[in-house]
Write a protein that holds these residues in place. Structure first.
Motif, short mmCIF file in Angstrom:
data_model
loop_
_atom_site.label_atom_id
_atom_site.label_comp_id
_atom_site.label_asym_id
_atom_site.label_seq_id
_atom_site.Cartn_x
_atom_site.Cartn_y
_atom_site.Cartn_z
N UNK A 238 0.73 -1.28 0.02
CA UNK A 238 -0.18 0.07 -0.01
C UNK A 238 0.99 1.14 0.02
N UNK A 239 0.42 2.43 -0.71
CA UNK A 239 1.13 3.59 -0.73
C UNK A 239 0.42 4.47 0.39
N UNK A 240 1.22 5.35 1.07
CA UNK A 240 0.66 6.24 1.68
C UNK A 240 0.79 7.75 1.23
N UNK A 241 0.48 8.70 2.04
CA UNK A 241 0.36 10.13 1.54
C UNK A 241 1.32 10.97 2.36
N UNK A 242 1.94 11.96 1.70
CA UNK A 242 2.92 12.91 2.32
C UNK A 242 2.61 14.26 1.74
N UNK A 243 3.08 15.41 2.34
CA UNK A 243 3.13 16.41 1.62
C UNK A 243 4.76 16.98 1.86
N UNK A 244 4.94 18.06 0.83
CA UNK A 244 6.36 18.86 0.96
C UNK A 244 6.27 20.29 1.65
N UNK A 245 6.81 20.07 2.67
CA UNK A 245 7.08 21.38 3.30
C UNK A 245 7.70 22.70 2.69
N UNK A 246 8.57 22.38 1.77
CA UNK A 246 9.25 23.29 0.79
C UNK A 246 8.22 23.78 -0.37
N UNK A 247 9.02 24.44 -1.07
CA UNK A 247 8.09 25.21 -2.26
C UNK A 247 8.85 24.91 -3.59
N UNK A 248 8.08 24.84 -4.70
CA UNK A 248 8.76 24.60 -5.95
C UNK A 248 7.79 25.16 -7.13
N UNK A 249 7.95 24.75 -8.36
CA UNK A 249 7.18 25.43 -9.62
C UNK A 249 5.87 24.83 -9.73
N UNK A 250 5.35 23.90 -8.96
CA UNK A 250 4.14 23.06 -9.24
C UNK A 250 3.00 24.02 -9.36
N UNK A 251 3.00 24.93 -8.45
CA UNK A 251 1.73 25.78 -8.56
C UNK A 251 1.76 26.70 -9.95
N UNK A 252 3.10 26.98 -10.41
CA UNK A 252 3.09 27.63 -11.67
C UNK A 252 2.55 27.00 -12.94
N UNK A 253 2.86 25.81 -12.85
CA UNK A 253 2.33 24.72 -13.94
C UNK A 253 0.92 24.65 -13.61
N UNK A 254 0.47 24.42 -12.63
CA UNK A 254 -1.09 24.25 -12.26
C UNK A 254 -1.68 25.52 -12.83
N UNK A 255 -1.18 26.59 -12.30
CA UNK A 255 -2.08 28.06 -12.42
C UNK A 255 -2.06 28.34 -13.90
#
Length: 473
Positions: free
Chosen positions: A404-421
């Motif tokens: 089974x795969x579990x879930x995390x998040x990243x505390x840091x920041x990156x370009x993910x939101x630029x691509x999404x937006x």
């Protein structure tokens, strides 16, 4: 590396057999790329960064991509590739990564030359092995496995790659590049492989990254340093005033006091809190990694919740007045503080910046002049656990890891939101690096078993997205 279990009579067995039987050639090619010191932060390596981009472009052509281009920017080049699916109705997927690396030298504490890849005890040591060349390149092996085991002549999805060359320098031209090329980059979803897992035995999928806003506040008092005996207690002291501003940034519960700071944020659900709590988190071990003696932060939240899912305000640097040995009895002419704010989904950097500006300037006493400036911001990014495309990543990881795969998040920041937006597409994370890989540190490495499992997950993902895409709409 472990021997691939199972046979070729199943999808999982067929992919695993292909990946392992082609692993030697794959690792040999990856080693070639890792020998290129593509350090974007050092101007003397500008030619190496371009050479690394050219190398990747050539290998993507060898993999079969019919469209491969080098996109120049005012800084380092990016690599774009596109391989259309045979089915026009198939979803379009954009894979993001970066081909530049952090600086590295043997004198930094490496046990082998950082740009001379070396395999020891099932680990590949080299700068960029995990961050991010290894995790970009496993997609080439995964794609070949996907084609070979499905009998396809093209991917099950319209597959695009965007591999930038300035991530380790803060991606200063990335947003503009994405905006300028939005028509070429148009996608239904984005897969980011510049991330990792919880640890070697706990496969996880990241679901979000925090955003970032940064500022510097400078308070100016006297036109020059003045005598504290002659003038102290009679004119405002910028260092004292600045200290009061900083002290007022948090309340006794560790919450940020800027009005409206928490407005609109997406709170953790009880289900998400339970998922975080189920991870094998050892706080004492985490503190040793943090080189710290105690945890702190917003009350009512665990350490993982604070790092992954709550907004923060931190003092990154503070100064003013005399800094030398002994004493110098002055009132300094100025004082400064550098602040950073990690943001979560629902917080708009522009709104936070204005709130911080208003809050800080309202605390500057009469007689002092204030200057506050903000650096370029990064937006937060979060994909809901229920999103069908995210479930495709989960299923693909579970096939590769057999658990089974579990879930995390990243505390840091990156370009993910630029691509999404810009592209209007949900962001998915597929990474197999682990904390012990030592990103940005001496002896950066990648676990070979995990790297090959990343290729397996990549091979499964394209068919799963194609099969289940209708569920996302």
């Amino acid at each position: 590396m472990s021997t691939p279990p199972g046979g070729a009579d199943s999808e999982v067995g067929a992919v695993r057999t292909y990946v392992h039987s082609h692993s030697a050639a794959f690792l040999g090619e990856l080693a070639e790329w890792l020998r290129i010191p593509s350090v974007s932060a050092q101007p003397e390596h500008a030619d190496d960064v371009r050479r690394g981009a050219d190398w990747l472009a050539g290998k993507l052509r060898d993999t079969g991509f019919p469209v491969v281009e080098i996109w120049d920017t005012p800084g380092a080049p990016a690599v774009f590739a596109h391989w259309p699916a045979e089915d026009p109705a198939a979803p379009t997927v954009l894979v993001y990564g970066h081909h530049d690396v952090q600086p590295a030298a043997l004198a930094d504490g490496w046990h082998s030359e950082p740009f001379a890849p070396e395999i020891r005890d099932g680990k590949l040591y080299a700068r960029g092995a995990a961050d991010d060349k290894g995790q970009v390149f496993f997609h080439t092996l995964g794609l070949r496995a996907h084609l070979a085991t499905t009998g396809r002549s093209a991917p099950a999805v319209h597959l695009k790659l965007l591999v930038e060359g300035e991530e380790e320098s803060g991606s200063p031209h990335f947003r503009a590049l994405v905006e300028d090329r939005a028509d070429r980059l148009a996608a239904d979803t984005v897969v980011i492989s510049d991330t990792g897992m919880w640890d070697e035995t706990t496969p996880t999928v990241c679901t979000g990254m925090r955003g970032l806003a940064e500022c510097e506040l400078v308070l100016h008092g006297p036109e020059q340093d003045i005598h504290s005996g002659s003038f102290g207690g009679a004119v405002p002291n910028p260092a004292t005033a600045l200290a009061r501003v900083v002290a007022a940034l948090h309340d006794e519960e560790g919450r940020v006091t800027v009005p409206g700071f928490y407005d609109g944020i997406t709170p953790l659900t009880e289900y998400e809190r339970r998922l975080f709590a189920e991870l094998p988190f050892d706080e004492e071990d985490w503190l040793r990694t943090a080189k710290s003696r105690a945890t702190a932060g917003e009350s009512g939240h665990t350490t993982l919740e604070r790092v992954w899912a709550r907004p923060t305000a931190e003092v990154n640097g503070i100064g003013g007045g005399y800094q030398g040995e002994g004493s110098k009895t002055i009132i300094p002419s100025s004082a400064f503080v550098k602040l950073s704010f990690r943001l979560v989904e629902g917080q708009e950097p522009e709104r936070i910046e204005q709130a911080v500006r208003d809050w800080a300037l309202a605390r500057v006493p009469e007689g002092l002049r204030a200057e506050i400036s903000f650096a370029a911001s990064t937006r937060p990014c979060l994909t809901p656990l229920s999103h069908p495309a995210l479930q495709s990543v989960v299923r693909s990881m579970e096939k590769a890891f057999g658990r089974p795969v579990r879930f995390t998040r990243e505390g840091g920041s990156g370009p993910a939101a630029d691509l999404r937006d810009v592209l209007g597409a949900p962001v998915l994370f597929l990474g197999v690096s682990v904390p012990s890989d030592g990103w940005h540190a001496p002896d950066e490495k990648v676990e070979l078993d995990l790297l090959l499992k990343g290729a397996e997950a990549s091979a499964h993902l394209w068919q799963d997205l194609a099969d289940h895409w209708s569920e996302a709409h």
